[in-house]
Write an enzyme that holds these catalytic residues in place. Structure first.
Site, mmCIF file in Angstrom:
data_model
loop_
_atom_site.group_PDB
_atom_site.id
_atom_site.type_symbol
_atom_site.label_atom_id
_atom_site.label_comp_id
_atom_site.label_asym_id
_atom_site.label_seq_id
_atom_site.Cartn_x
_atom_site.Cartn_y
_atom_site.Cartn_z
ATOM 1 N N TYR A 198 4.587 3.488 4.490
ATOM 2 C CA TYR A 198 4.084 2.751 3.333
ATOM 3 C C TYR A 198 3.585 1.374 3.731
ATOM 4 O O TYR A 198 3.904 0.865 4.799
ATOM 5 C CB TYR A 198 5.157 2.637 2.235
ATOM 6 C CG TYR A 198 6.266 1.664 2.544
ATOM 7 C CD1 TYR A 198 6.208 0.341 2.101
ATOM 8 C CD2 TYR A 198 7.374 2.060 3.281
ATOM 9 C CE1 TYR A 198 7.216 -0.561 2.398
ATOM 10 C CE2 TYR A 198 8.393 1.170 3.576
ATOM 11 C CZ TYR A 198 8.305 -0.144 3.120
ATOM 12 O OH TYR A 198 9.318 -1.036 3.418
ATOM 13 N N CYS A 199 2.773 0.783 2.840
ATOM 14 C CA CYS A 199 2.315 -0.598 3.000
ATOM 15 C C CYS A 199 2.359 -1.240 1.614
ATOM 16 O O CYS A 199 3.187 -0.868 0.793
ATOM 17 C CB CYS A 199 0.920 -0.645 3.627
ATOM 18 S SG CYS A 199 -0.350 0.143 2.619
ATOM 19 N N ARG A 200 1.467 -2.168 1.335
ATOM 20 C CA ARG A 200 1.481 -2.814 0.025
ATOM 21 C C ARG A 200 0.905 -1.903 -1.053
ATOM 22 O O ARG A 200 1.485 -1.725 -2.115
ATOM 23 C CB ARG A 200 0.710 -4.142 0.076
ATOM 24 C CG ARG A 200 0.843 -4.973 -1.194
ATOM 25 C CD ARG A 200 0.153 -6.313 -1.073
ATOM 26 N NE ARG A 200 -1.261 -6.172 -0.719
ATOM 27 C CZ ARG A 200 -2.238 -5.908 -1.597
ATOM 28 N NH1 ARG A 200 -1.976 -5.774 -2.875
ATOM 29 N NH2 ARG A 200 -3.486 -5.795 -1.187
ATOM 30 N N ILE B 244 4.248 -0.151 -1.835
ATOM 31 C CA ILE B 244 5.444 -0.801 -2.377
ATOM 32 C C ILE B 244 5.132 -1.490 -3.710
ATOM 33 O O ILE B 244 6.021 -1.709 -4.528
ATOM 34 C CB ILE B 244 6.077 -1.780 -1.348
ATOM 35 C CG1 ILE B 244 7.547 -2.043 -1.699
ATOM 36 C CG2 ILE B 244 5.241 -3.044 -1.218
ATOM 37 C CD1 ILE B 244 8.343 -2.725 -0.596
ATOM 38 N N GLY C 105 -1.023 1.287 -0.168
ATOM 39 C CA GLY C 105 -1.291 2.658 0.270
ATOM 40 C C GLY C 105 -2.510 2.812 1.166
ATOM 41 O O GLY C 105 -2.751 3.892 1.699
#
Length: 103
Positions: free
Chosen positions: A64-66, A93, A68
């Site tokens: 995951y990242c901020r 996230i 997607g």
């Protein structure tokens, strides 16, 4: 492979071979992360690739990242490096409903 949050979580929780991977920057990671995540920043270019190469390819990675976008790219890179199971969290996230660990 892109998974909705619901699928990502249910699959992760049932997976004894799972690793959660956060590909955001260290600063972003330090603002809060999903429990047990390891942080390897995709913006580090070749260093990112080098660190990913040291990971166990037999495990299943939940990435995951901020939002997607970076994690989708990270999954592509991981697939090219021979990782068969890399799952991208759609929405990142930002849309995460679960617990966030704040260091």
């Amino acid at each position: 492979m892109n998974l909705t949050q619901e699928d990502w979580v249910s699959q992760f929780e049932a997976d004894e071979n799972a690793v959660i991977l956060d590909v955001r920057t260290e600063d972003e990671f330090n603002e809060g992360f999903i429990a047990n995540a390891i942080n390897i920043d995709i913006h580090r270019g070749q260093d990112f690739v080098n660190e990913i190469e040291t990971l166990d390819k037999s495990k299943n990675y939940y990435v995951y990242c901020r939002s997607g976008m970076r994690s989708a790219k990270a999954c592509e890179i991981m697939n090219q490096l021979g990782f068969e199971n890399a799952y991208n969290l759609i929405g990142g996230i930002t849309e995460w409903d679960g617990e966030v660990i704040e260091p």
